[in-house]
Design a protein around this motif. Structure first.
Motif, PDB file in Angstrom:
ATOM      1  N   ASP A  41     -20.432  86.039 -34.631  1.00 31.77           N
ATOM      2  CA  ASP A  41     -21.265  86.359 -33.408  1.00 31.77           C
ATOM      3  C   ASP A  41     -20.608  86.247 -32.138  1.00 31.77           C
ATOM      4  OD1 ASP A  41     -21.686  83.880 -33.101  1.00 31.77           O
ATOM      5  OD2 ASP A  41     -23.689  83.629 -33.626  1.00 31.77           O
ATOM      6  N   GLU A  65     -20.112  83.595 -30.287  1.00 31.14           N
ATOM      7  CA  GLU A  65     -21.004  82.955 -29.474  1.00 31.14           C
ATOM      8  C   GLU A  65     -19.961  81.693 -29.173  1.00 31.14           C
ATOM      9  OE1 GLU A  65     -23.825  83.830 -27.658  1.00 31.14           O
ATOM     10  OE2 GLU A  65     -23.100  85.270 -28.791  1.00 31.14           O
ATOM     11  N   VAL A  90     -25.185  91.159 -28.893  1.00 37.98           N
ATOM     12  CA  VAL A  90     -26.304  91.628 -29.820  1.00 37.98           C
ATOM     13  C   VAL A  90     -27.458  90.880 -29.131  1.00 37.98           C
ATOM     14  CG1 VAL A  90     -27.470  91.203 -32.137  1.00 37.98           C
ATOM     15  CG2 VAL A  90     -25.121  92.299 -31.632  1.00 37.98           C
TER      16      VAL A  90
HETATM   17 CA   LIG Z   1     -22.858  87.541 -29.531  1.00 34.17          CA
END
Ligand SMILES: [Ca+2]
Ligand SMILES: [Ca+2]
Ligand SMILES: [Ca+2]
Length: 243
Positions: free
Chosen positions: A67, A69, A95
């Motif tokens: 992801d 992050e 997202v």
């Molecule tokens: Ca992300």
């Protein structure tokens, strides 16, 4: 063979490995998925509705979700030939779910960008690290800059998967993505993916715009071929009979 609850559970989990039903278009043994709306990996947060990953309910042998992050592309067994991971900018378009709430924005979070002039990125998987090539691969397109697209912040994106020998396994043809804004909306975000039980060595995502663009939620997993699962099942039955 004596069928106990434990036996039944083991057999069920082996069968689940290959009883995978996934919607989409079939091409050369490949099921192509998307482009489809995507707000979260699964439906654990309120508001995602059907805009989730088609892989969220699959019973994988292994599975990785990147992801971005942590501002790094560092899930195991994958490399990219272009682009860079980043996090924290107001122009970053993640997202939606990555801030813990489905609220129409994914700004100031992590994503993976291709900068101006980069029109294609290939993600390649390493079977020696993963144990086997992934059978399921996907990524979420999240944003398009304006350069080369007439200031409309839109583009046409194609997605192609390749097998272990390097030949194409199928492609999603150029598909329109984007909305006339660059401030991080998430209703435009689209999942592109594919399934091929013989294994996917790489996928390439290509844009017809020269502007910067972003992606998120790189995801890949492995489900054994039916033949492999049947061999596992036969071995399990043989061991059970010896007990
Ligand atoms: Ca992300
Ligand atoms: Ca959000
Ligand atoms: Ca977006």
């Amino acid at each position: 063979m004596r069928v106990t609850p434990r036996t039944s559970a083991l057999v069920a989990s082996i069968l689940a490995c290959f009883l995978v039903v996934t919607p989409g278009v079939r091409a050369q043994g490949t099921t192509l998925l998307g482009p489809s709306p995507y707000l979260a990996f699964d439906d654990s947060l309120p508001g995602a509705g059907a805009a989730i990953s088609p892989f969220s309910t699959v019973d994988f042998g292994y599975f990785h979700l990147e992801d971005f992050e942590d501002a790094l592309l560092n899930t195991p067994g994958v490399t990219a030939d272009a682009g860079v991971a980043g996090s924290g900018s107001g122009f970053q378009d993640s997202v939606d779910a990555d801030d813990g709430v489905i609220n129409g924005t994914g700004r100031f979070l992590g994503s993976y960008g291709g900068f101006t002039g980069t029109t294609a990125m290939t993600f390649t998987f390493d079977a020696s690290v993963l144990g086997a090539l992934p059978t399921h691969v996907g990524i979420v397109w999240t944003d398009q800059g304006s350069a080369g697209s007439g200031g409309t912040f839109t583009a046409n994106l194609s997605f192609e998967v390749f097998g272990s020998g390097g030949s194409s396994l199928g492609a999603i043809p150029p598909s329109p993505v984007g909305q006339p804004s660059d401030i991080g909306g998430t209703l435009e975000d689209r999942f592109f993916g594919a399934v091929n039980l013989e294994g996917i060595r790489s996928f390439r995502i290509t844009t017809d715009s020269l502007g910067d663009w972003e992606m998120d939620h790189l995801q890949y997993g492995f489900v054994p071929e039916p033949g492999s699962a049947m061999l596992l099942l036969a071995a399990f039955v043989a061991v059970s009979r010896r007990r």
